[in-house]
Design an enzyme around this catalytic site. Structure first.
Site, mmCIF file in Angstrom:
data_model
loop_
_atom_site.group_PDB
_atom_site.id
_atom_site.type_symbol
_atom_site.label_atom_id
_atom_site.label_comp_id
_atom_site.label_asym_id
_atom_site.label_seq_id
_atom_site.Cartn_x
_atom_site.Cartn_y
_atom_site.Cartn_z
ATOM 1 N N GLY A 16 -7.835 2.412 4.260
ATOM 2 C CA GLY A 16 -6.792 2.675 5.247
ATOM 3 C C GLY A 16 -5.888 3.797 4.799
ATOM 4 N N GLY A 18 -3.242 5.081 7.042
ATOM 5 C CA GLY A 18 -2.321 5.198 8.169
ATOM 6 C C GLY A 18 -0.892 5.324 7.672
ATOM 7 C CB THR A 19 2.229 3.629 8.839
ATOM 8 O OG1 THR A 19 1.911 3.826 10.212
ATOM 9 C CG2 THR A 19 3.728 3.752 8.638
ATOM 10 C CB SER A 22 -0.719 8.670 4.872
ATOM 11 O OG SER A 22 0.448 8.176 5.488
ATOM 12 C CE LYS A 109 2.244 -8.116 7.208
ATOM 13 N NZ LYS A 109 2.800 -6.868 7.722
ATOM 14 N N GLY A 138 8.064 -5.840 3.256
ATOM 15 C CA GLY A 138 7.866 -4.452 2.796
ATOM 16 C C GLY A 138 8.262 -4.211 1.357
ATOM 17 C CE LYS A 209 6.039 -9.416 7.741
ATOM 18 N NZ LYS A 209 6.898 -8.535 8.539
HETATM 19 P P1 NDP Z 1 -2.113 1.828 10.407
HETATM 20 O O1 NDP Z 1 -2.632 1.329 11.696
HETATM 21 O O2 NDP Z 1 -1.117 2.914 10.408
HETATM 22 O O3 NDP Z 1 -3.352 2.334 9.516
HETATM 23 C C1 NDP Z 1 -4.552 1.607 9.450
HETATM 24 C C2 NDP Z 1 -5.582 2.440 8.718
HETATM 25 O O4 NDP Z 1 -6.770 1.670 8.595
HETATM 26 C C3 NDP Z 1 -5.973 3.736 9.430
HETATM 27 O O5 NDP Z 1 -6.067 4.784 8.502
HETATM 28 C C4 NDP Z 1 -7.357 3.419 10.013
HETATM 29 O O6 NDP Z 1 -8.232 4.524 10.068
HETATM 30 C C5 NDP Z 1 -7.898 2.464 8.982
HETATM 31 N N1 NDP Z 1 -8.931 1.582 9.508
HETATM 32 C C6 NDP Z 1 -8.868 0.779 10.608
HETATM 33 N N2 NDP Z 1 -10.025 0.098 10.743
HETATM 34 C C7 NDP Z 1 -10.796 0.477 9.716
HETATM 35 C C8 NDP Z 1 -12.104 0.125 9.312
HETATM 36 N N3 NDP Z 1 -12.835 -0.781 9.977
HETATM 37 N N4 NDP Z 1 -12.621 0.701 8.200
HETATM 38 C C9 NDP Z 1 -11.904 1.613 7.510
HETATM 39 N N5 NDP Z 1 -10.648 1.975 7.839
HETATM 40 C C10 NDP Z 1 -10.112 1.408 8.939
HETATM 41 O O7 NDP Z 1 -1.594 0.548 9.590
HETATM 42 P P2 NDP Z 1 -0.324 0.451 8.622
HETATM 43 O O8 NDP Z 1 -0.421 1.469 7.573
HETATM 44 O O9 NDP Z 1 0.897 0.363 9.436
HETATM 45 O O10 NDP Z 1 -0.523 -1.022 8.013
HETATM 46 C C11 NDP Z 1 -1.505 -1.294 7.030
HETATM 47 C C12 NDP Z 1 -1.294 -2.706 6.474
HETATM 48 O O11 NDP Z 1 -0.009 -2.779 5.871
HETATM 49 C C13 NDP Z 1 -1.326 -3.815 7.530
HETATM 50 O O12 NDP Z 1 -1.887 -4.974 6.962
HETATM 51 C C14 NDP Z 1 0.152 -4.049 7.833
HETATM 52 O O13 NDP Z 1 0.416 -5.351 8.292
HETATM 53 C C15 NDP Z 1 0.740 -3.837 6.449
HETATM 54 N N6 NDP Z 1 2.154 -3.471 6.478
HETATM 55 C C16 NDP Z 1 2.568 -2.417 7.235
HETATM 56 C C17 NDP Z 1 3.896 -2.081 7.277
HETATM 57 C C18 NDP Z 1 4.379 -0.919 8.056
HETATM 58 O O14 NDP Z 1 5.594 -0.651 8.040
HETATM 59 N N7 NDP Z 1 3.511 -0.176 8.731
HETATM 60 C C19 NDP Z 1 4.903 -2.887 6.536
HETATM 61 C C20 NDP Z 1 4.343 -3.937 5.727
HETATM 62 C C21 NDP Z 1 3.012 -4.220 5.724
HETATM 63 P P3 NDP Z 1 -7.938 5.804 11.030
HETATM 64 O O15 NDP Z 1 -6.753 6.492 10.391
HETATM 65 O O16 NDP Z 1 -9.165 6.616 10.991
HETATM 66 O O17 NDP Z 1 -7.599 5.225 12.372
HETATM 67 N N1 HSE Z 2 6.132 -5.054 12.319
HETATM 68 C C1 HSE Z 2 6.756 -5.580 11.142
HETATM 69 C C2 HSE Z 2 8.265 -5.584 11.318
HETATM 70 C C3 HSE Z 2 6.418 -4.807 9.879
HETATM 71 O O1 HSE Z 2 8.775 -5.185 12.358
HETATM 72 O O2 HSE Z 2 8.941 -6.024 10.401
HETATM 73 C C4 HSE Z 2 5.072 -5.142 9.339
HETATM 74 O O3 HSE Z 2 4.995 -6.487 9.006
#
Ligand code: NDP
Ligand code: HSE
EC number: 1.1.1.3
Length: 435
Positions: A16, A18-19, A22, A109, A138, A209
């Site tokens: 992953g 993403g947010t 990266s 979670k 977080g 959580k």
């Molecule tokens: P995002 O949706 O921003 O990123 C998810 C990533 O996973 C993307 O890069 C996506 O790829 C990749 N992905 C999705 N499906 C697959 C797959 N089948 N195989 C390989 N890669 C895959 O998620 P977040 O970064 O927001 O969250 C990630 C985790 O962290 C979650 O469990 C979330 O609950 C947890 N979290 C997030 C917080 C937040 O503030 N965002 C806070 C606390 C916990 P692609 O980029 O190509 O779409």
């Molecule tokens: N969506 C959650 C929040 C962050 O608003 O606190 C990830 O668990």
């Protein structure tokens, strides 16, 4: 783990980007030397699994490391960081990593609250570490606090604001007088709430959580389906105004505590909106911040506070776990194992104690209040206070706060109030916490 005589390397796979993922890549690169010194080995990012390898990425993400073959990647690493989320493919990937002896760091979670025993079991079998600080609140180190710092104490209660989106919405309603829909729209415009806000506003994220926190606090397995949930959709601007008049604020709380029912010692875990006194530490948690208040036998009250979401704050928690897991690969040692020895029963929510504030509209005539008090008395619920908060030619508005009583007795009281011809409407029923 790869080693050579002059440099040690721990291979890290990231699932992953993403947010959060990266930001992990950025911080791993920017702080490579410090992290190496702390872990005792260089942390080499060997691959980044994503869904779409062609998609645009942050400029610091090395494109040559991107792959859509997560299955192969997890088998080539000493530590796997899982930041995909969800419980589908990810469960299989995390189990494969652990079975292969790789330690896992995750912020997921949902996975832990649904499949905790299976994932913890796989870590134990293979001797790998399982770290999940980012899964709850977080950047806030509450998992470490409960799992390690308080391992020698007895936790009696955990009260948490563990969802930033709902805290932001409730705070906007309380401070700006917005309706739920207006505050939700603002949360969405600012990127706090998703287009589909269900997981946050209906309390499911907080329930996952709560299950993790309760498992850690009480050395007992608690799954998401064990947690009764009420979200914040029904909280109105009027509820907020009424709370303010009473010197309270409304917060979505994860509440886990030790309780005794007819001599049986157990625990109660719930997520619901609650009235909290404006002077309570949790009332001072504004915006999208998170806070967890822990009450422990010897330590007393501890408050964990900070940013519960966002790329960089969450990446901070992930990297802390990564350093610990990598250090164990180099120097030996393990993360604490799942501790479930206490196996306390989850007591029937109907029998768990709660304080409730009920607001009713009723006939403004002599004897009405004593009839209402009679309904409370007949159901064994003790009234703490009664306030008349308004009246017009049709009826009076009265707010009744009860002492701690069982949920079942309170529910019977509310049902009887609703049926009484002198009561025009039960306007709201809200639990009271922190008093
Ligand atoms: P995002 O949706 O921003 O990123 C998810 C990533 O996973 C993307 O890069 C996506 O790829 C990749 N992905 C999705 N499906 C697959 C797959 N089948 N195989 C390989 N890669 C895959 O998620 P977040 O970064 O927001 O969250 C990630 C985790 O962290 C979650 O469990 C979330 O609950 C947890 N979290 C997030 C917080 C937040 O503030 N965002 C806070 C606390 C916990 P692609 O980029 O190509 O779409
Ligand atoms: N969506 C959650 C929040 C962050 O608003 O606190 C990830 O668990």
């Amino acid at each position: 783990m790869s080693t050579s005589t002059d440099s040690r390397v721990v291979r890290v796979a990231l699932l992953g980007c993403g947010t959060v993922g990266s930001q992990v890549v950025r911080l791993l690169h920017e702080h490579a030397d410090d992290l190496a010194a702390r872990a005792g080995a260089r942390l080499e990012l060997v691959g980044i699994a994503v869904r779409d390898t062609a998609a645009e990425r942050a400029p610091w993400v090395p494109r040559e490391l991107l792959t859509d073959d997560a299955e192969t990647l997890v088998r080539s690493a000493d530590v796997v960081i899982e930041l995909i989320g969800g419980t589908g493919t990810v469960r299989h990937l995390v189990l494969a990593a652990l079975d292969n002896g790789a330690s896992v760091v995750t912020g997921n979670k949902a996975l832990l609250a649904a499949h905790g025993p299976e994932v913890h079991g796989a870590a134990k079998r293979s001797g790998a570490d399982l770290y999940y600080e980012a899964a709850v609140a977080g950047a806030v180190p509450v998992v470490y606090g409960l799992r390690e710092s308080l391992a020698g104490d007895n936790v009696n209660a955990v009260l948490g604001i563990v969802n930033g989106t709902t805290n932001f919405i409730l705070d906007e309603m309380a401070t700006k007088g917005l309706t739920f829909d207006e505050a939700l729209a603002e949360a969405q415009a600012l990127g706090y709430a998703e287009a589909d806000p269900t997981a946050d506003v209906d309390g499911h994220d907080a329930a996952a959580k709560a299950a993790i926190l309760a498992s850690l606090a009480f050395h007992t397995r608690v799954a998401i389906e064990d947690v009764p949930v009420t979200g914040i959709r029904d909280v109105t601007a009027e509820d907020m105004a009424e709370a303010r008049q009473a010197g309270m604020v409304i917060k979505l709380l994860a509440v886990a505590r030790r309780v005794t029912d007819n001599g049986t010692r157990g625990i109660s875990v719930r997520v619901h909106p609650a009235l909290v006194p404006a002077t309570h530490p949790l009332a001072a948690v504004h915006g999208a911040f998170n806070a967890v208040l822990v009450e422990a036998e010897a330590a007393g009250r501890l408050m964990f506070y900070g940013q519960g979401a966002g790329g960089a704050p969450t990446a901070s928690a992930v990297l802390g776990d990564l350093v610990a897991a990598a250090s164990h690969k180099v120097h030996g040692g393990n993360a604490p194992r799942e501790s479930t020895y206490a196996a306390l029963p989850l007591l029937d929510p109907e029998h768990t104690p709660a304080r409730t504030q009920v607001e009713i509209r009723l006939v403004d005539q002599p004897g009405t209040l004593s009839a209402v008090a009679g309904i409370y008395g007949r159901n064994g619920v003790s009234i703490e206070s009664v306030r008349q908060t308004g009246a017009d030619e049709n009826d009076a508005r009265v707010t009744i706060t009860s002492h701690r009583s069982t949920e079942a007795a309170l529910a019977r009281t509310v049902a009887e109030l609703s049926e009484d011809p002198r009561v025009h409407e039960v306007v709201s029923v809200m639990r009271v916490e922190g008093v």
